[in-house]
Scaffold this active site. Structure first.
Site, mmCIF file in Angstrom:
data_model
loop_
_atom_site.group_PDB
_atom_site.id
_atom_site.type_symbol
_atom_site.label_atom_id
_atom_site.label_comp_id
_atom_site.label_asym_id
_atom_site.label_seq_id
_atom_site.Cartn_x
_atom_site.Cartn_y
_atom_site.Cartn_z
ATOM 1 N N ASP A 235 -8.505 -0.211 -6.241
ATOM 2 C CA ASP A 235 -10.023 -1.063 -5.969
ATOM 3 C C ASP A 235 -10.290 -0.658 -7.680
ATOM 4 O O ASP A 235 -10.914 -1.947 -8.046
ATOM 5 C CB ASP A 235 -10.643 -0.226 -5.474
ATOM 6 C CG ASP A 235 -10.407 -0.030 -3.935
ATOM 7 O OD1 ASP A 235 -11.302 -1.506 -4.076
ATOM 8 O OD2 ASP A 235 -9.898 0.447 -3.239
ATOM 9 N N ILE B 128 3.141 4.403 0.494
ATOM 10 C CA ILE B 128 2.560 4.150 1.666
ATOM 11 C C ILE B 128 3.701 3.578 2.377
ATOM 12 O O ILE B 128 3.281 2.581 3.518
ATOM 13 C CB ILE B 128 1.919 2.424 1.211
ATOM 14 C CG1 ILE B 128 3.396 1.968 -0.137
ATOM 15 C CG2 ILE B 128 0.735 2.689 0.163
ATOM 16 C CD1 ILE B 128 3.282 0.584 0.103
ATOM 17 N N HIS B 129 4.707 4.457 1.658
ATOM 18 C CA HIS B 129 5.727 4.342 2.485
ATOM 19 C C HIS B 129 6.656 5.301 2.969
ATOM 20 O O HIS B 129 7.078 6.241 1.815
ATOM 21 C CB HIS B 129 7.160 2.620 2.091
ATOM 22 C CG HIS B 129 8.330 2.386 2.910
ATOM 23 N ND1 HIS B 129 9.380 3.238 3.039
ATOM 24 C CD2 HIS B 129 8.367 1.107 3.534
ATOM 25 C CE1 HIS B 129 9.607 1.887 3.790
ATOM 26 N NE2 HIS B 129 9.359 0.974 4.029
ATOM 27 N N ASP C 59 0.965 35.416 -24.732
ATOM 28 C CA ASP C 59 -0.314 35.687 -24.432
ATOM 29 C C ASP C 59 -0.445 35.310 -23.377
ATOM 30 O O ASP C 59 -0.391 34.517 -22.303
ATOM 31 C CB ASP C 59 -1.356 35.257 -25.975
ATOM 32 C CG ASP C 59 -1.747 33.361 -25.924
ATOM 33 O OD1 ASP C 59 -0.907 32.994 -25.217
ATOM 34 O OD2 ASP C 59 -2.105 34.219 -26.770
HETATM 35 C C1 LIG Z 1 -4.720 0.686 -2.155
HETATM 36 C C2 LIG Z 1 -5.373 1.787 -0.638
HETATM 37 O O1 LIG Z 1 -5.715 1.529 -0.057
HETATM 38 S S1 LIG Z 1 -3.263 1.752 -0.247
HETATM 39 C C3 LIG Z 1 -3.490 2.137 1.724
HETATM 40 C C4 LIG Z 1 -3.502 1.057 2.676
HETATM 41 N N1 LIG Z 1 -2.668 0.298 2.254
HETATM 42 C C5 LIG Z 1 -1.265 0.187 3.609
HETATM 43 O O2 LIG Z 1 -2.323 1.472 4.334
HETATM 44 C C6 LIG Z 1 -0.038 -0.140 3.445
HETATM 45 C C7 LIG Z 1 0.271 1.269 4.506
HETATM 46 N N2 LIG Z 1 1.967 0.166 4.656
HETATM 47 C C8 LIG Z 1 2.442 -0.325 5.338
HETATM 48 O O3 LIG Z 1 1.755 -0.606 6.551
HETATM 49 C C9 LIG Z 1 3.805 -0.433 5.094
HETATM 50 O O4 LIG Z 1 4.869 -0.065 4.268
HETATM 51 C C10 LIG Z 1 4.175 -1.611 4.400
HETATM 52 C C11 LIG Z 1 3.456 -3.377 5.317
HETATM 53 C C12 LIG Z 1 3.856 -1.958 3.125
HETATM 54 C C13 LIG Z 1 5.870 -2.828 4.545
HETATM 55 O O5 LIG Z 1 5.773 -2.026 6.014
HETATM 56 P P1 LIG Z 1 6.989 -2.742 6.444
HETATM 57 O O6 LIG Z 1 7.516 -4.501 6.314
HETATM 58 O O7 LIG Z 1 6.997 -2.182 8.600
HETATM 59 O O8 LIG Z 1 8.133 -1.930 5.621
HETATM 60 P P2 LIG Z 1 9.833 -1.131 6.501
HETATM 61 O O9 LIG Z 1 10.879 -2.537 7.289
HETATM 62 O O10 LIG Z 1 10.632 -0.750 4.990
HETATM 63 O O11 LIG Z 1 9.863 -0.056 7.310
HETATM 64 C C14 LIG Z 1 10.979 1.102 8.016
HETATM 65 C C15 LIG Z 1 10.275 1.531 8.967
HETATM 66 O O12 LIG Z 1 8.973 3.052 8.597
HETATM 67 C C16 LIG Z 1 8.323 1.732 8.416
HETATM 68 N N3 LIG Z 1 6.773 2.131 7.908
HETATM 69 C C17 LIG Z 1 6.393 1.751 7.222
HETATM 70 N N4 LIG Z 1 5.316 1.464 6.450
HETATM 71 C C18 LIG Z 1 5.224 2.970 7.038
HETATM 72 C C19 LIG Z 1 3.925 3.565 7.161
HETATM 73 N N5 LIG Z 1 2.826 3.281 6.167
HETATM 74 N N6 LIG Z 1 3.238 4.623 8.031
HETATM 75 C C20 LIG Z 1 4.731 5.270 8.922
HETATM 76 N N7 LIG Z 1 5.695 4.017 9.440
HETATM 77 C C21 LIG Z 1 6.051 3.862 7.755
HETATM 78 C C22 LIG Z 1 7.973 0.952 9.470
HETATM 79 O O13 LIG Z 1 7.989 0.598 10.759
HETATM 80 C C23 LIG Z 1 9.468 0.739 9.435
HETATM 81 O O14 LIG Z 1 9.999 1.687 10.939
HETATM 82 P P3 LIG Z 1 10.554 1.029 12.797
HETATM 83 O O15 LIG Z 1 11.729 0.692 11.942
HETATM 84 O O16 LIG Z 1 11.105 2.095 13.347
HETATM 85 O O17 LIG Z 1 9.686 0.071 12.837
HETATM 86 O O1 LIG Z 2 -7.654 3.446 -2.219
HETATM 87 C C1 LIG Z 2 -6.621 3.344 -3.098
HETATM 88 C C2 LIG Z 2 -6.763 2.722 -4.416
HETATM 89 O O2 LIG Z 2 -5.534 2.217 -5.503
HETATM 90 O O3 LIG Z 2 -7.522 1.811 -4.538
HETATM 91 MG MG LIG Z 3 -9.440 1.618 -2.468
#
Ligand SMILES: CC(=O)SCCNC(=O)CCNC(=O)[C@H](O)C(C)(C)COP(=O)(O)OP(=O)(O)OC[C@H]1O[C@@H](n2cnc3c(N)ncnc32)[C@H](O)[C@@H]1OP(=O)(O)O
Ligand SMILES: O=CC(=O)O
Ligand SMILES: [Mg+2]
Length: 296
Positions: A157, A228-229, A276
């Site tokens: 942001d 995020i992952h 120190d």
């Molecule tokens: C700047 C900010 O504010 S950041 C905060 C806002 N952004 C977010 O919240 C994004 C959070 N992350 C996500 O939503 C996801 O990781 C994405 C969309 C980026 C990618 O998601 P996917 O395409 O499902 O990733 P991928 O296939 O590699 O996931 C592998 C496994 O991990 C799980 N997984 C992926 N990300 C997450 C997560 N953040 N939390 C929990 N589980 C997760 C998937 O559900 C999948 O499990 P499953 O096969 O049992 O369903």
């Molecule tokens: O909320 C987090 C950010 O990087 O923006």
């Molecule tokens: Mg933010």
């Protein structure tokens, strides 16, 4: 209090990912109402989160299950707070994004249970007002049911707010990144670092890049990072945990310091370095960090 090394975002409306997070070992799970949730899913997110809290779904998890509400300036914050805090089972920690001024934290919550407050610094205005924001949070905490716990460096942001195109190492926002640590330490708050902007090529996360960025953040004084992952969690947790060799160095230094104090020596040589009082404090920081991190 234990420090949050890896804080993982999970969109609050995504039940599959919430369930997945139960099996993960993040220090802090952020059930998100804000930027990870589409505008037309906001109600779904807050209701789902309320249900999770009511049903105690994460009661056996060792992670801290917290909630990020929408910002005070959005039209959504009030309703988020009413729903998320409107039950017997409250989250232990609330994350408030886009805090820009002390006015943003001068709001009230019912109830008497103390809730940790994590504040996001993610705009030019917030960086300029940072000490004022922290001072107000500290003052309010004596009467409000909020305990300021940490600052998050919201680099995504911030870049959008500044019109910055960020490189991998974030040189363009270095001033703000350093200022956040400085002010956090002045107010005894944990400093939680930016997330890595580039996640992957062909869906393979750049874990080496993540590791390098964690190490740079740790050198600056950050003790945790946003992820995020799931694959990012262990890298971050390990990077923010001192290695066994460093812990051994710190323990040895503390013991040697005590011995030299008895001999009336404030400065001495230990493993080739002059030691120190400031070095003793560094060693104590390391031991404190290890004991505040409950997960390895
Ligand atoms: C700047 C900010 O504010 S950041 C905060 C806002 N952004 C977010 O919240 C994004 C959070 N992350 C996500 O939503 C996801 O990781 C994405 C969309 C980026 C990618 O998601 P996917 O395409 O499902 O990733 P991928 O296939 O590699 O996931 C592998 C496994 O991990 C799980 N997984 C992926 N990300 C997450 C997560 N953040 N939390 C929990 N589980 C997760 C998937 O559900 C999948 O499990 P499953 O096969 O049992 O369903
Ligand atoms: O909320 C987090 C950010 O990087 O923006
Ligand atoms: Mg933010």
């Amino acid at each position: 209090c234990s420090s949050r090394r890896a804080i993982l975002y999970v969109p609050g409306d995504d039940i599959r990912k919430l369930n997945k997070a139960l099996s993960l070992d993040a220090d802090c799970i952020v059930m998100d109402c804000e930027d990870g949730v589409a505008t037309n899913r906001k109600e779904e997110a807050r209701v789902t989160i309320r249900q999770w809290l009511d049903e105690g779904r994460a009661s056996n998890s060792t992670s801290e299950w917290s909630v990020r509400v929408n910002s005070v300036e959005s039209d959504l914050c009030k309703e988020d707070l009413q729903t998320v805090l409107g039950g017997a089972n409250k989250p232990p920690t609330l994350l408030l994004p886009k805090v820009e001024s002390k006015e943003h934290i001068q709001w009230h919550m019912g109830g008497c249970q103390k809730i940790n407050l994590i504040m996001y610094i993610e705009s030019a205005r917030a960086v300029v007002n940072l000490p004022d924001i922290c001072r107000t949070a500290e003052q309010l905490s004596s009467t409000a049911p909020l305990k300021p716990a940490a600052l998050v460096f919201g680099s995504d942001d911030l870049c959008a707010n500044l019109g910055v195109t960020r490189s991998d190492n974030g040189t363009e926002i270095l001033y703000a990144r350093q200022k956040l640590v400085l002010v956090a330490k002045a107010f005894h708050l944990q400093a939680i670092d930016m997330r890595v902007q580039v996640l992957c090529f062909d869906n393979i996360p750049d874990l080496d890049g993540l590791q390098r960025q964690c190490e740079a953040g740790a050198r600056m004084g950050y003790t945790g990072k946003q992820v995020i992952h799931p694959v990012q969690i262990p890298i971050v947790q390990q990077a923010f945990m001192p290695t066994a060799a460093i812990v051994e160095w710190a323990e040895g230094l503390i013991a040697a310091f005590q011995e030299h104090q008895k001999l009336g020596k404030g400065a001495f040589v230990y493993k080739g370095s002059m030691i120190d009082m400031p070095l003793l404090r560094q060693a104590e920081n390391i031991i404190k960090l290890v004991s505040s991190n409950t997960k390895v």
